[in-house]
Write a protein that holds these residues in place. Structure first.
Motif, mmCIF file in Angstrom:
data_model
loop_
_atom_site.group_PDB
_atom_site.id
_atom_site.type_symbol
_atom_site.label_atom_id
_atom_site.label_comp_id
_atom_site.label_asym_id
_atom_site.label_seq_id
_atom_site.Cartn_x
_atom_site.Cartn_y
_atom_site.Cartn_z
ATOM 1 N N ALA A 182 0.931 -1.082 -0.039
ATOM 2 C CA ALA A 182 -0.223 -0.003 -0.043
ATOM 3 C C ALA A 182 0.896 1.213 -0.176
ATOM 4 C CB ALA A 182 -0.911 -0.048 0.966
ATOM 5 N N LEU A 183 0.474 1.998 -0.775
ATOM 6 C CA LEU A 183 1.089 3.546 -1.068
ATOM 7 C C LEU A 183 0.302 4.343 -0.381
ATOM 8 C CD1 LEU A 183 3.416 5.270 -1.945
ATOM 9 C CD2 LEU A 183 2.336 5.358 -4.115
ATOM 10 N N ILE A 184 0.731 4.960 0.614
ATOM 11 C CA ILE A 184 -0.024 6.393 1.283
ATOM 12 C C ILE A 184 0.482 7.807 0.842
ATOM 13 C CG2 ILE A 184 -0.749 7.294 3.301
ATOM 14 C CD1 ILE A 184 -1.774 4.569 3.287
ATOM 15 N N ILE A 185 -0.370 8.639 0.129
ATOM 16 C CA ILE A 185 0.502 9.957 -0.049
ATOM 17 C C ILE A 185 -0.058 10.878 0.883
ATOM 18 C CG2 ILE A 185 0.265 11.719 -1.967
ATOM 19 C CD1 ILE A 185 1.742 9.139 -2.521
ATOM 20 N N ASN A 186 0.634 11.500 1.582
ATOM 21 C CA ASN A 186 0.323 12.430 2.593
ATOM 22 C C ASN A 186 0.036 13.867 1.833
ATOM 23 O OD1 ASN A 186 0.282 14.047 4.827
ATOM 24 N ND2 ASN A 186 1.946 13.246 5.935
ATOM 25 N N ALA A 187 -1.135 14.209 1.911
ATOM 26 C CA ALA A 187 -1.417 15.618 1.216
ATOM 27 C C ALA A 187 -2.409 16.451 2.480
ATOM 28 C CB ALA A 187 -2.345 15.557 -0.123
ATOM 29 N N ALA A 188 -2.058 15.856 3.583
ATOM 30 C CA ALA A 188 -2.924 16.677 4.948
ATOM 31 C C ALA A 188 -2.563 17.981 4.984
ATOM 32 C CB ALA A 188 -2.714 15.665 5.910
ATOM 33 N N GLU A 189 -1.446 18.286 5.121
ATOM 34 C CA GLU A 189 -0.686 19.598 5.374
ATOM 35 C C GLU A 189 -1.595 20.379 6.546
ATOM 36 O OE1 GLU A 189 -1.245 22.689 2.065
ATOM 37 O OE2 GLU A 189 1.003 22.798 2.238
ATOM 38 N N CYS A 190 -1.321 19.690 7.571
ATOM 39 C CA CYS A 190 -2.077 20.006 8.671
ATOM 40 C C CYS A 190 -1.650 21.210 9.518
ATOM 41 C CB CYS A 190 -2.356 18.829 9.777
ATOM 42 S SG CYS A 190 -0.797 18.273 10.404
ATOM 43 N N GLU A 191 -0.664 21.866 9.306
ATOM 44 C CA GLU A 191 0.018 22.878 10.093
ATOM 45 C C GLU A 191 -0.988 23.988 9.798
ATOM 46 O OE1 GLU A 191 2.984 24.070 12.196
ATOM 47 O OE2 GLU A 191 4.467 22.843 11.766
ATOM 48 N N PRO A 192 -1.114 24.983 10.553
ATOM 49 C CA PRO A 192 -1.687 26.310 10.069
ATOM 50 C C PRO A 192 -0.990 27.031 9.246
ATOM 51 C CG PRO A 192 -1.963 25.855 12.360
ATOM 52 C CD PRO A 192 -1.097 24.644 11.911
ATOM 53 N N TYR A 193 -1.474 27.995 8.560
ATOM 54 C CA TYR A 193 -0.589 28.928 7.668
ATOM 55 C C TYR A 193 0.075 28.301 6.358
ATOM 56 C CZ TYR A 193 -0.736 32.509 11.140
ATOM 57 O OH TYR A 193 -1.208 33.512 12.185
ATOM 58 N N ILE A 194 0.451 26.870 6.453
ATOM 59 C CA ILE A 194 0.905 26.099 5.309
ATOM 60 C C ILE A 194 0.076 26.029 4.172
ATOM 61 C CG2 ILE A 194 2.671 24.614 4.380
ATOM 62 C CD1 ILE A 194 3.772 24.360 7.510
ATOM 63 N N THR A 195 0.389 26.345 2.885
ATOM 64 C CA THR A 195 -0.626 26.110 1.761
ATOM 65 C C THR A 195 0.261 25.384 0.461
ATOM 66 O OG1 THR A 195 -0.556 28.423 1.283
ATOM 67 C CG2 THR A 195 -2.352 27.645 2.688
#
Ligand code: SF4
Ligand code: SF4
Length: 566
Positions: free
Chosen positions: A170-183
């Motif tokens: 399984a490949l998981i792609i992390n696109a969550a970008e959970c920190e405030p301000y970062i886009t």
């Protein structure tokens, strides 16, 4: 269509996102600065070594530093010239890191022409390449994880798994970008979703994985839409988009995997041990660029946001550009009462100025007003920190042990499972800078372990040297004996007579010994004086028969060293 996550992780925080600030404009290209200060260490692992000299002309995309022995299992990443120009210095400069370090950097005076190097090789049919070839391309392109950790990507393309019973499937792609301000990831997805999907396919091909999940926070509807549109009928079957609730730190690797799959990665284990591999979404874009266009990693998207910035936005910035210049291009007004942070407010690195170069792990330059220094108060054992810890640790215990430098207890309490998310800091009513304590302690433990490794290595080398000397001595003796025997043979000296004499003496000695043991002397009814005289006679007789043997016996009985050894 995207789906919604069924699971959740423990702890975490609901934070204000401040994401809209930098999402008003499209991604802009930063200017090519007059000088690029390119650090040789922008990744986890061994620093690259310069392969250019002062005065050399370099072209954009040319490799300027690497390890000559780099194989696709070496923990390192190559460094390339972000633009064309001349190398004017190779010297120390401050580099952004938790430890406020300086490091070797190659300074390029740019010529403004931005001329590409000839050695740029796009691959026409990437899906015909095998795992090793794809890994080598990624290694040579200097690609590292762009989510913030900077782990060399080629190493995460290895198909070998320590857990042989669980192959990577399984490949998981992390696109969550959970920190405030970062886009920066959201902006990249909105503009480059198709390329991101291509990068994902190449990684799937390299690892022979059929199943991929993209995890993205549900506060990014436009990015989610872009990803959905980028999937065609074929890729839809293999790639799933799952929206995860916006809760910090949903983008932590273990937390994201738990939310997406319901599986908890045990302490001291990696996703790989459970048959999963995780890559950041921007890394997949870099992989696609390296394979399809032959472009190495020389730039990245950086969010420039926060206070006192007239035009906050996402920018495509060349590595080595000073943060000052990036900020100034966005209408930044400097003042003394502000924090400059590389990264987000929770996990970012607080810098003492903006005189730092942008590197591969610079996802955001954040300016925050009202630099405050709150005096920490004693811990009141309220337990708030444990309640929010997403790694299920006991932050207050870690704090006590860090403060008392009890590194054994810290390891028992799994300090290395702390992801430094800062949730505990955020809620602590006593304003204790907990994460600073953990970082310091982790660093101390690493230093001690590395010192121990060095001293163990030195001891092993010494022991091996001793062993070699002994072995050489024995070999020399054997060689000499053989040589002597050969010489005797050549000269026709017959040593058999000597050997016969030796054997006769040994046989006589043996006979005497046997007689002495076989016939015990009846001396029990003699006087002490008579017994002493008999012993004296025996001794003299023994000396006569074999003086050497007698000496040996004496030596053996009085040498304390030998006694000890015995
Ligand atoms: S939150 Fe702060 S005061 Fe409360 S237990 Fe944790 S360290 Fe102590
Ligand atoms: S910084 Fe570490 S200890 Fe604190 S909440 Fe995050 S994971 Fe837990």
């Amino acid at each position: 269509m995207s789906l919604f996550a069924k699971y959740k992780f423990n702890g975490g925080l609901k934070l204000a996102g401040h994401k809209k600030i930098s999402m008003q404009e499209k991604i802009a290209d930063a200017i090519i600065p007059a000088q690029l200060i390119v650090p040789l260490q922008q990744h986890i692992g061994r620093a690259a070594k310069p392969i250019v000299n002062i005065g050399d002309k370099v072209l954009k995309g040319q490799c300027i530093a690497c390890l000559s022995d780099s194989k696709n299992n070496t923990v390192t990443a190559a460094i390339h010239a972000p633009s064309s120009g001349e190398v004017i210095a190779i010297e120390q400069h401050v580099i952004p890191s938790m430890l406020k370090q300086t490091g070797d950097c190659i300074t390029i005076k740019t010529d403004g022409k931005d001329t590409w190097h000839n050695d740029i090789n796009p691959i026409n049919d990437p899906l015909s390449l095998d795992n090793d070839s794809l890994k080598q391309i990624i290694l040579e392109a200097g690609i590292v994880g762009l989510g913030g950790a900077g782990f060399p990507t080629h190493l995460k393309l290895t198909t070998k798994n320590s857990n042989k019973e669980k192959p990577i499937d399984a490949l998981i792609i992390n696109a969550a970008e959970c920190e405030p301000y970062i886009t920066c990831d959201a902006a990249l997805i909105q503009e480059q979703a198709t390329r991101i999907i291509q990068g994902i396919q190449f990684i799937q091909h390299a690892l022979n994985i059929k199943k991929c999940i993209i995890g993205i926070e549900d506060n990014k509807p436009q990015a989610i839409k872009a990803l959905e549109l980028a999937l065609d009928d074929k890729t839809k079957e293999q790639i799933e988009i799952i929206q995860v609730p916006t809760r910090y730190p949903a983008g932590g690797e273990k937390q994201l995997i738990q939310v997406l799959t319901g599986k908890q990665i045990p302490i001291n284990k990696l996703p790989r041990d459970l048959g999963m591999i995780c890559h950041n979404v921007a890394t997949t874009y870099a992989v696609a660029n390296a394979i399809l266009d032959g472009i190495p990693l020389i730039e990245r998207i950086v969010t420039v946001t926060g206070d006192n910035i007239e035009h906050p936005k996402n920018m495509r910035v060349l590595f080595g550009t000073l943060m000052n210049e990036v900020l100034n291009s966005c209408g930044y007004t400097e003042n003394n009462n502000q924090d400059i942070i590389m990264g987000g407010p929770m996990m970012g690195i607080h810098l003492d100025s903006a005189n730092y170069p942008v590197i591969k792990t610079t996802n955001c330059i954040l300016v925050k007003n009202n630099k405050t220094t709150t005096t920490p108060l004693p811990c009141i054992r309220c337990g708030e920190c444990a309640r929010v810890c997403p790694a299920n640790l006991l932050p207050q215990q870690l704090f006590w042990y860090s403060r008392s430098k009890d590194y054994d207890r810290l390891q028992e309490h799994q300090i290395f499972s702390c992801i430094e998310c800062g949730c505990c800091d955020y809620v602590c009513p006593s304003h204790i800078p907990l994460v600073q304590f953990y970082r310091f302690a982790k660093n101390e433990i690493w230093t001690q372990e590395s010192d121990k490794k060095i001293s163990d290595h030195a001891r092993e080398r010494h022991e091996y040297r001793q062993y070699r000397l002994e072995r050489k001595k024995a070999e020399d003796a054997e060689r000499k004996a053989k040589k002597k025997a050969l010489l005797n043979k050549k000269q026709g000296i017959d040593t058999s007579a000597d050997d016969a004499k030796k054997s006769a003496i040994e046989a006589a000695l043996q006979r005497v010994k046997e007689k002495q043991t076989a016939v015990p002397k009846n001396t029990s009814n003699l006087t002490a004086e008579q017994q002493k005289k008999i012993k004296e006679v025996d001794r003299r007789r023994s000396d006569k028969i074999n003086p050497a043997a007698n000496n040996t016996t004496t030596k053996n009985t009085i040498n304390p060293k030998d006694d000890n050894n015995g």
